[in-house]
Design a protein around this motif. Structure first.
Motif, PDB file in Angstrom:
ATOM      1  N   ALA A   1     -60.594  60.317  21.915  1.00  0.00           N
ATOM      2  CA  ALA A   1     -61.297  59.058  22.173  1.00  0.00           C
ATOM      3  C   ALA A   1     -60.893  57.946  21.208  1.00  0.00           C
ATOM      4  O   ALA A   1     -61.439  56.846  21.279  1.00  0.00           O
ATOM      5  CB  ALA A   1     -62.809  59.280  22.094  1.00  0.00           C
ATOM      6  N   GLY A   2     -59.947  58.230  20.307  1.00  0.00           N
ATOM      7  CA  GLY A   2     -59.450  57.188  19.407  1.00  0.00           C
ATOM      8  C   GLY A   2     -60.288  56.984  18.162  1.00  0.00           C
ATOM      9  O   GLY A   2     -60.215  55.919  17.542  1.00  0.00           O
ATOM     10  N   LEU A   3     -61.050  58.000  17.748  1.00  0.00           N
ATOM     11  CA  LEU A   3     -61.907  57.826  16.578  1.00  0.00           C
ATOM     12  C   LEU A   3     -61.143  57.866  15.259  1.00  0.00           C
ATOM     13  O   LEU A   3     -61.737  57.699  14.195  1.00  0.00           O
ATOM     14  CB  LEU A   3     -63.017  58.881  16.580  1.00  0.00           C
ATOM     15  N   THR A   4     -59.836  58.073  15.332  1.00  0.00           N
ATOM     16  CA  THR A   4     -58.989  57.944  14.147  1.00  0.00           C
ATOM     17  C   THR A   4     -57.923  56.855  14.338  1.00  0.00           C
ATOM     18  O   THR A   4     -56.992  56.762  13.552  1.00  0.00           O
ATOM     19  CB  THR A   4     -58.284  59.282  13.830  1.00  0.00           C
ATOM     20  N   ALA A   5     -58.097  56.033  15.349  1.00  0.00           N
ATOM     21  CA  ALA A   5     -57.000  55.138  15.752  1.00  0.00           C
ATOM     22  C   ALA A   5     -57.417  53.676  15.831  1.00  0.00           C
ATOM     23  O   ALA A   5     -57.058  52.975  16.766  1.00  0.00           O
ATOM     24  CB  ALA A   5     -56.437  55.590  17.101  1.00  0.00           C
ATOM     25  N   ALA A   6     -58.158  53.197  14.847  1.00  0.00           N
ATOM     26  CA  ALA A   6     -58.642  51.815  14.903  1.00  0.00           C
ATOM     27  C   ALA A   6     -57.675  50.806  14.304  1.00  0.00           C
ATOM     28  O   ALA A   6     -57.598  49.662  14.745  1.00  0.00           O
ATOM     29  CB  ALA A   6     -59.984  51.701  14.179  1.00  0.00           C
TER      30      ALA A   6
ATOM     31  N   ALA B   1     -68.343  51.672  17.816  1.00  0.00           N
ATOM     32  CA  ALA B   1     -69.254  51.987  18.920  1.00  0.00           C
ATOM     33  C   ALA B   1     -69.060  53.419  19.393  1.00  0.00           C
ATOM     34  O   ALA B   1     -70.022  54.144  19.671  1.00  0.00           O
ATOM     35  CB  ALA B   1     -69.038  51.007  20.072  1.00  0.00           C
ATOM     36  N   ALA B   2     -67.800  53.855  19.478  1.00  0.00           N
ATOM     37  CA  ALA B   2     -67.516  55.225  19.910  1.00  0.00           C
ATOM     38  C   ALA B   2     -68.027  56.237  18.887  1.00  0.00           C
ATOM     39  O   ALA B   2     -68.570  57.287  19.250  1.00  0.00           O
ATOM     40  CB  ALA B   2     -66.017  55.402  20.130  1.00  0.00           C
ATOM     41  N   PHE B   3     -67.852  55.928  17.606  1.00  0.00           N
ATOM     42  CA  PHE B   3     -68.327  56.827  16.561  1.00  0.00           C
ATOM     43  C   PHE B   3     -69.847  56.953  16.620  1.00  0.00           C
ATOM     44  O   PHE B   3     -70.402  58.049  16.469  1.00  0.00           O
ATOM     45  CB  PHE B   3     -67.897  56.289  15.192  1.00  0.00           C
ATOM     46  N   LEU B   4     -70.522  55.843  16.846  1.00  0.00           N
ATOM     47  CA  LEU B   4     -71.974  55.854  16.945  1.00  0.00           C
ATOM     48  C   LEU B   4     -72.431  56.694  18.140  1.00  0.00           C
ATOM     49  O   LEU B   4     -73.416  57.436  18.058  1.00  0.00           O
ATOM     50  CB  LEU B   4     -72.479  54.420  17.047  1.00  0.00           C
ATOM     51  N   VAL B   5     -71.706  56.605  19.234  1.00  0.00           N
ATOM     52  CA  VAL B   5     -72.034  57.407  20.422  1.00  0.00           C
ATOM     53  C   VAL B   5     -71.778  58.885  20.170  1.00  0.00           C
ATOM     54  O   VAL B   5     -72.613  59.742  20.440  1.00  0.00           O
ATOM     55  CB  VAL B   5     -71.214  56.912  21.630  1.00  0.00           C
ATOM     56  N   TRP B   6     -70.597  59.187  19.620  1.00  0.00           N
ATOM     57  CA  TRP B   6     -70.183  60.579  19.476  1.00  0.00           C
ATOM     58  C   TRP B   6     -71.026  61.312  18.428  1.00  0.00           C
ATOM     59  O   TRP B   6     -71.259  62.513  18.544  1.00  0.00           O
ATOM     60  CB  TRP B   6     -68.701  60.649  19.124  1.00  0.00           C
ATOM     61  N   THR B   7     -71.503  60.606  17.419  1.00  0.00           N
ATOM     62  CA  THR B   7     -72.381  61.209  16.414  1.00  0.00           C
ATOM     63  C   THR B   7     -73.625  61.799  17.063  1.00  0.00           C
ATOM     64  O   THR B   7     -74.193  62.783  16.572  1.00  0.00           O
ATOM     65  CB  THR B   7     -72.803  60.155  15.373  1.00  0.00           C
ATOM     66  N   GLN B   8     -74.060  61.213  18.161  1.00  0.00           N
ATOM     67  CA  GLN B   8     -75.286  61.669  18.809  1.00  0.00           C
ATOM     68  C   GLN B   8     -75.125  63.026  19.485  1.00  0.00           C
ATOM     69  O   GLN B   8     -76.120  63.693  19.786  1.00  0.00           O
ATOM     70  CB  GLN B   8     -75.764  60.615  19.808  1.00  0.00           C
ATOM     71  N   VAL B   9     -73.894  63.433  19.722  1.00  0.00           N
ATOM     72  CA  VAL B   9     -73.646  64.764  20.267  1.00  0.00           C
ATOM     73  C   VAL B   9     -73.706  65.801  19.152  1.00  0.00           C
ATOM     74  O   VAL B   9     -74.410  66.801  19.241  1.00  0.00           O
ATOM     75  CB  VAL B   9     -72.259  64.836  20.951  1.00  0.00           C
ATOM     76  N   GLU B  10     -72.956  65.531  18.064  1.00  0.00           N
ATOM     77  CA  GLU B  10     -72.834  66.513  16.991  1.00  0.00           C
ATOM     78  C   GLU B  10     -72.214  65.795  15.795  1.00  0.00           C
ATOM     79  O   GLU B  10     -71.099  65.309  15.871  1.00  0.00           O
ATOM     80  CB  GLU B  10     -71.940  67.672  17.438  1.00  0.00           C
TER      81      GLU B  10
ATOM     82  N   ARG C   1     -65.276  48.366  27.315  1.00  0.00           N
ATOM     83  CA  ARG C   1     -66.570  48.861  27.798  1.00  0.00           C
ATOM     84  C   ARG C   1     -66.385  50.042  28.741  1.00  0.00           C
ATOM     85  O   ARG C   1     -67.176  50.996  28.717  1.00  0.00           O
ATOM     86  CB  ARG C   1     -67.330  47.734  28.498  1.00  0.00           C
ATOM     87  N   SER C   2     -65.330  49.999  29.548  1.00  0.00           N
ATOM     88  CA  SER C   2     -65.076  51.118  30.456  1.00  0.00           C
ATOM     89  C   SER C   2     -64.801  52.398  29.676  1.00  0.00           C
ATOM     90  O   SER C   2     -65.320  53.479  30.009  1.00  0.00           O
ATOM     91  CB  SER C   2     -63.887  50.783  31.357  1.00  0.00           C
ATOM     92  N   ALA C   3     -63.990  52.291  28.611  1.00  0.00           N
ATOM     93  CA  ALA C   3     -63.682  53.472  27.805  1.00  0.00           C
ATOM     94  C   ALA C   3     -64.923  53.992  27.095  1.00  0.00           C
ATOM     95  O   ALA C   3     -65.156  55.203  27.027  1.00  0.00           O
ATOM     96  CB  ALA C   3     -62.588  53.125  26.785  1.00  0.00           C
ATOM     97  N   LEU C   4     -65.744  53.091  26.578  1.00  0.00           N
ATOM     98  CA  LEU C   4     -66.959  53.504  25.881  1.00  0.00           C
ATOM     99  C   LEU C   4     -67.956  54.141  26.843  1.00  0.00           C
ATOM    100  O   LEU C   4     -68.639  55.106  26.495  1.00  0.00           O
ATOM    101  CB  LEU C   4     -67.584  52.308  25.175  1.00  0.00           C
TER     102      LEU C   4
END
Length: 544
Positions: free
Chosen positions: A102-107, A119-128, A44-47
């Motif tokens: 942010a580890g979006l290729t490291a799951a 969760a990170a992908f869902l957040v980052w999509t909102q930027v661009e 949660r801290s990282a997200l």
């Protein structure tokens, strides 16, 4: 200079400097639900850190810049040498670097890795959304490469690296690498078995020479690509490096970049192979079976991407209506506008909850969860991605004329919204894939029914929808003509089951009434007025 009459009032402030993750109550709840307790605090801290980055004014401006200055193809250098390179605005590289970091290729192989990444992908999509394409394909290439342990050992550490290395040089000299994909051709589209690109075996075992074309090649600036071609043994999967080990460029001719409706920051290309070196992945003739793991992972990312776009559209609409006054009060307090916002919020939360449940199934990896994914991923990909466009359009309308102006950011969301429904297999492809699973893999339907059955007895409208669904599933004669209707019901029942179990009562009640009980209209804003719509809207308000 502003005139004496030019006083700006009653305008909503920009939605910036906020934590995109923590402000999304449905997403936070899903992470808390699906991450193990010993992983939750750090995760949660990282997200939250990524959420603050995503909500910053600077990073949001990068998203604007990357779309206003789309990539450009440079086929030759100043001396006439063919280079086939794609030049991007610096903002694109900053965004992509943040995503990789942010580890979006490291799951893969990390405890809770898929839930955290989703969760990170869902957040980052909102930027661009555009930089999500190479991030998604790099992440998704891992299961395909694992069909060849030697290839996986060589490439997986590069793909899962959190270092963004944009240099075009041999992969063994890089600290991180990105993957693209080339499957479709002019004459075949989704029918990849109609591909004509040929693969001629070379003297070295497992190596081939490719000749042909790809009508869509995503992220052509990547370090390597998974492609399909016809080998002597049939359609086969190949790994095609952009730069060969000796430092020479592989033959990878970019003929042109696609001029797309949306996703403009990301390059999509037509490419030609002419004696192009490639290495086989999996057995000859097993190309579809080899690459299907990559396709399934990218389809889940389509669901996540659409969920992120919906969330940002709803957040912008609720934020605007919370601050804007009209007809004697705040827009958010007007009964009809509240109904529209609540309806949009339902769609967004249902999408997020379903997407995160599927990510958790990837983390579990058990037989039951794998069977669930076989039917739930294409059903979710079909339904969630199709709901994205109407949500984005309705959310833009909540801003009135301002929502039609580029500076609001809403037109970019609208242009982006149809994309995930088309990529990685359009609606009919997904519906037919669900039918294939129903006919060939009975364990998939059993896993699905077990999942939705966990909520039986909790809501009579959900119970009725499950009963009706079972009736439809009992008669598969001539089912192809009604496949879309069936897959829609599969997705809605699954969403209803998840919301009944995990969402606040007011959200589950409204969803079951409108989506399962027939008490809602075709347009947004037709929820029963007796529901607790104020609480539904408040839950969607982007305040962290």
């Amino acid at each position: 200079m502003a005139g004496s009459t030019h006083t700006v009032t009653n305008q909503a402030p920009p939605l910036v400097q906020y934590d995109v993750f923590e402000a999304d109550r449905a997403l936070v709840a899903a992470v808390e639900r699906h991450l193990a307790p010993d992983l939750l605090a750090e995760g949660r801290s990282a997200l939250s850190g990524l959420g603050r980055t995503a909500g910053s004014a600077q990073v949001q401006e990068w998203g604007v810049q990357a779309n206003e200055q789309p990539p450009r193809l440079r086929t030759h250098d100043r001396y006439g040498h063919r280079v086939d390179e794609v030049d991007f605005h610096p903002a694109w590289h900053r965004l992509l670097g943040k995503g990789v970091g942010a580890g979006l290729t490291a799951a893969w192989g990390r405890p809770g890795g898929h839930v955290r990444r989703a969760a990170a992908f869902l957040v980052w999509t909102q930027v661009e959304a555009g930089n999500g394409c190479p991030l998604s394909m790099t992440h998704a290439a891992v299961p395909a490469l694992r069909t060849d342990p030697a290839l996986a050992a060589e490439w997986e550490p590069r793909l899962t690296s959190t270092i963004y290395d944009r240099a075009l040089r041999p992969a063994h000299q890089k600290s991180g690498a990105l993957f693209g994909m080339g499957m479709t051709e002019k004459q075949g589209g989704s029918d990849v078995r109609a591909n004509t690109t040929s693969a001629r075996p070379l003297a070295e075992d497992g190596t081939y020479e490719l000749t042909g074309h790809k009508w869509f090649c995503s992220a052509p600036m990547s370090d390597a690509f998974l492609v399909l071609a016809q080998a002597p043994g049939g359609l086969t999967c190949f790994l095609l490096p952009r730069v060969l080990e000796d430092g020479t460029r592989n033959v990878f001719r970019i003929q042109r970049l696609k001029d797309k409706l949306g996703n403009r920051s990301n390059a999509s290309a037509e490419v030609e192979f002419d004696g192009t070196w490639a290495r086989r992945v999996g057995d000859e003739g097993a190309g579809v079976r080899t690459i299907i793991g990559m396709v399934a992972a990218t389809r889940l990312d389509c669901v996540l991407g659409s969920a992120g776009l919906m969330r940002q559209a709803v957040a912008q609409a609720v934020h605007h209506c919370t601050h804007r006054e009209a007809f004697g009060g705040k827009l958010v307090d007007k009964p009809l506008m509240r109904n529209v916002l609540a309806d949009l919020a339902l769609e967004s939360e249902a999408a997020t909850t379903l997407a995160m449940r599927l990510a958790a199934a990837y983390d579990d990896g058990g037989e039951q969860e794998r069977a669930l994914l076989r039917i739930a991923v294409p059903a979710a990909k079909y339904w969630v991605t199709k709901r994205c466009a109407p949500v984005a359009v309705e959310a833009a309308e909540c801003l009135g004329g301002n929502g039609y102006v580029e500076e609001s950011g809403m037109p970019r969301l609208v242009r982006e919204s149809p994309l995930n429904s088309i990529w990685e297999g359009a609606g009919n492809v997904q519906a037919l894939d669900v039918l294939r699973a129903l006919r060939r893999e009975p364990g998939a339907l059993d896993a699905y029914l077990r999942e939705v059955g966990q909520a039986r007895g909790a809501d009579h409208r959900l119970d009725g929808a499950i009963k009706n669904l079972l009736t439809e599933l009992a008669d598969l004669d001539g089912v192809e003509a009604r496949a879309r209707r069936l897959v829609e019901r599969l997705a809605l029942v699954l969403q209803g089951s998840l919301l009944v179990r995990f969402a606040p009562p007011e959200v589950a009640d409204a969803f079951c009434a409108a989506r399962l009980g027939g008490d809602g209209g075709a347009a947004f804003g037709t929820l029963p007025h007796t529901l607790d719509l104020a609480s539904v809207v408040e839950r969607a308000r982007p305040v962290s």
